[in-house]
Scaffold this active site. Structure first.
Site, PDB file in Angstrom:
ATOM      1  N   GLU A 110       4.568  -4.275  -0.663  1.00 39.85           N
ATOM      2  CA  GLU A 110       4.256  -3.034  -1.373  1.00 39.85           C
ATOM      3  C   GLU A 110       3.424  -3.410  -2.604  1.00 39.85           C
ATOM      4  O   GLU A 110       3.867  -4.179  -3.452  1.00 39.85           O
ATOM      5  CB  GLU A 110       5.548  -2.333  -1.791  1.00 39.85           C
ATOM      6  CG  GLU A 110       6.514  -2.059  -0.641  1.00 39.85           C
ATOM      7  CD  GLU A 110       6.229  -0.743   0.060  1.00 39.85           C
ATOM      8  OE1 GLU A 110       5.368   0.019  -0.434  1.00 39.85           O
ATOM      9  OE2 GLU A 110       6.883  -0.476   1.086  1.00 39.85           O
ATOM     10  N   GLU A 164      -1.597   5.177   1.819  1.00 43.51           N
ATOM     11  CA  GLU A 164      -1.294   3.960   1.071  1.00 43.51           C
ATOM     12  C   GLU A 164      -2.490   3.027   1.234  1.00 43.51           C
ATOM     13  O   GLU A 164      -2.624   2.333   2.236  1.00 43.51           O
ATOM     14  CB  GLU A 164       0.013   3.352   1.569  1.00 43.51           C
ATOM     15  CG  GLU A 164       1.193   4.306   1.338  1.00 43.51           C
ATOM     16  CD  GLU A 164       2.496   3.858   1.975  1.00 43.51           C
ATOM     17  OE1 GLU A 164       2.590   2.680   2.409  1.00 43.51           O
ATOM     18  OE2 GLU A 164       3.432   4.687   2.044  1.00 43.51           O
ATOM     19  N   HIS A 183       1.704  -1.939   2.161  1.00 41.12           N
ATOM     20  CA  HIS A 183       2.071  -0.555   1.907  1.00 41.12           C
ATOM     21  C   HIS A 183       1.899  -0.253   0.421  1.00 41.12           C
ATOM     22  O   HIS A 183       1.416  -1.091  -0.341  1.00 41.12           O
ATOM     23  CB  HIS A 183       3.508  -0.296   2.359  1.00 41.12           C
ATOM     24  CG  HIS A 183       3.690  -0.298   3.844  1.00 41.12           C
ATOM     25  ND1 HIS A 183       3.956   0.840   4.569  1.00 41.12           N
ATOM     26  CD2 HIS A 183       3.630  -1.299   4.755  1.00 41.12           C
ATOM     27  CE1 HIS A 183       4.056   0.539   5.854  1.00 41.12           C
ATOM     28  NE2 HIS A 183       3.875  -0.759   5.991  1.00 41.12           N
TER      29      HIS A 183
END
Length: 410
Positions: A284, A93, A198
């Protein structure tokens, strides 16, 4: 998405938006050696506001480099809050890793000219760990795939975001070198606010990530966490729209409670909040975990304002010291808000300091000294502290004989 030529022409006239990373190309991913060289060059070229150090090593012996920015980058200063960004915990990631390199360059290039950058560096000590899992990154560096891949785990095939102590379910497992290094780092600094990056979705997730039968998924600071997550989401160009990635949920306002999304046992986010006295959210950044490198400038455009605005929130709420009757700092005193009982009580550091992130409003504070003397004081926290780069300053002063006799606000 901007076309490559459009972006090139645009960037020449707007370097304040997209940094040209010294010694590194913009539209590519950078391996461990290149990241290390970049960080060393930054530390060498900007010694007055940067400090580079390794907090430990990976399983394969790669350094976990942290670059610190601030007016006193090598040491804590009383009254200056500590902030951190961590990326690449899962080695595959990778967008966050590059965003933090861009951010470092943006800060050093704009210090002294940009008021937000200058205000942050002058009033905050900023720690940036671009890669917590360099071994995993090197395993996935040339695969460039969107779904899960081998490089997610560290060299021992362990998921580092399941490897921290868990406050809700016992997980007495062996801690990986990377985990141990970050735990020691958290315990050695007075971190106030943090985020870890992430990939695989586009959302800001906040504690709790786990629970047990006797605990709620809602933390005692749920209002603050929602505000923090929304600060990032709404400052991001698209996250607040609740983007749905393939196979992902629909996130209202681009935020979610971690456990409600899916439970995580042994996560770093809850560890920071419960044991580190540090508010942390998980961000994210991309549906694709390892998107094409030509997309990186667009990710920077999407995230630049959010990265800066989130960092400013370290100045939210109240800060100060607990002092004895002779104005000597009192370490290990508990300073908490009534109605916000933490699993581990929040205590003053060795300088007698406390930092509490709170939204504007009226709060009753309970201060408990190491000898169990205590006092409750009601205070009003004003709005607007974030933009002045300082939380409300309030010192509690205790007498030598037994009772806290006054509270000094500054």
């Amino acid at each position: 998405m901007l076309k490559n030529m459009d972006f090139f022409c645009w960037s020449l006239g707007a370097l304040q938006l997209v940094p040209l990373v010294l010694g590194l190309e913009l539209n590519t991913y950078h391996n461990t050696a290149e990241v290390e060289a970049f960080l060393q060059n930054v530390a060498k070229d900007y010694p007055s506001i940067t400090y580079l150090h390794s907090i430990g090593k990976s399983v394969s012996g790669r350094d976990l480099w942290v670059l610190v920015l601030g007016r006193s980058p090598s040491a804590h200063v009383v009254g200056i809050p500590e902030f951190k960004y961590v990326a690449n915990m899962h080695g595959d990631e990778v967008v966050g890793r590059e965003m933090l390199l861009f951010l470092i360059q943006y800060f050093v290039q704009n210090y002294g000219t940009d008021p937000v950058v200058t205000g942050m560096i002058n009033n905050t000590r900023i720690h940036i760990l671009p890669s917590m899992n360099p071994d995993g990154f090197e395993k996935s560096a040339y695969l460039q795939q969107c779904p899960y891949q081998h490089g997610r785990l560290n060299q021992n095939m362990v998921d580092l975001n399941r490897n921290f102590p868990d406050a809700f379910q016992a997980n007495n497992i062996e801690r990986e070198p990377e985990t141990q290094a970050v735990m020691k780092w958290i315990q050695n600094e007075t971190f106030v606010l943090s985020a870890n990056f992430h990939g695989g979705a586009v959302v800001a997730s906040y504690p709790y990530d786990n629970r047990n039968i006797s605990t709620d998924v809602v933390s005692p600071d749920d209002d603050v966490f929602k505000y923090l997550a929304q600060t990032y989401s709404r400052s991001h160009t698209t996250m607040h729209q609740g983007i749905v990635c393939p196979g992902s949920s629909n996130f209202a306002d681009g935020i979610t409670n971690g456990y409600t999304w899916y439970p995580v046992q042994g996560g770093m986010q809850d560890y920071n909040y419960v044991w580190g006295q540090c508010f942390e959210i998980t961000i994210e950044l991309s549906c694709c975990k390892y998107p094409a490198p030509l997309q990186l400038p667009d990710f920077w455009t999407e995230n630049r304002a959010a990265l800066l605005e989130y960092m400013k929130q370290v100045h939210l709420g109240i800060k100060g010291q607990v002092l004895d009757g002779q104005s000597t700092p009192v370490p290990n005193a508990i300073v908490e808000v009534q109605g916000r009982t933490h699993i581990c009580p929040y205590r003053t550091n060795k300088f007698g300091e406390y930092y509490l992130l709170l939204l504007p409003g009226s709060y009753s504070f309970k201060i408990t000294l190491p000898d169990s003397r205590s006092k409750t004081e009601t205070l009003q926290i004003p709005a607007g502290q974030v933009n002045s780069y300082s939380a409300m300053k309030h010192d509690f002063e205790a007498s030598l004989t037994g009772q806290i006799i006054s509270a000094k606000a500054k």
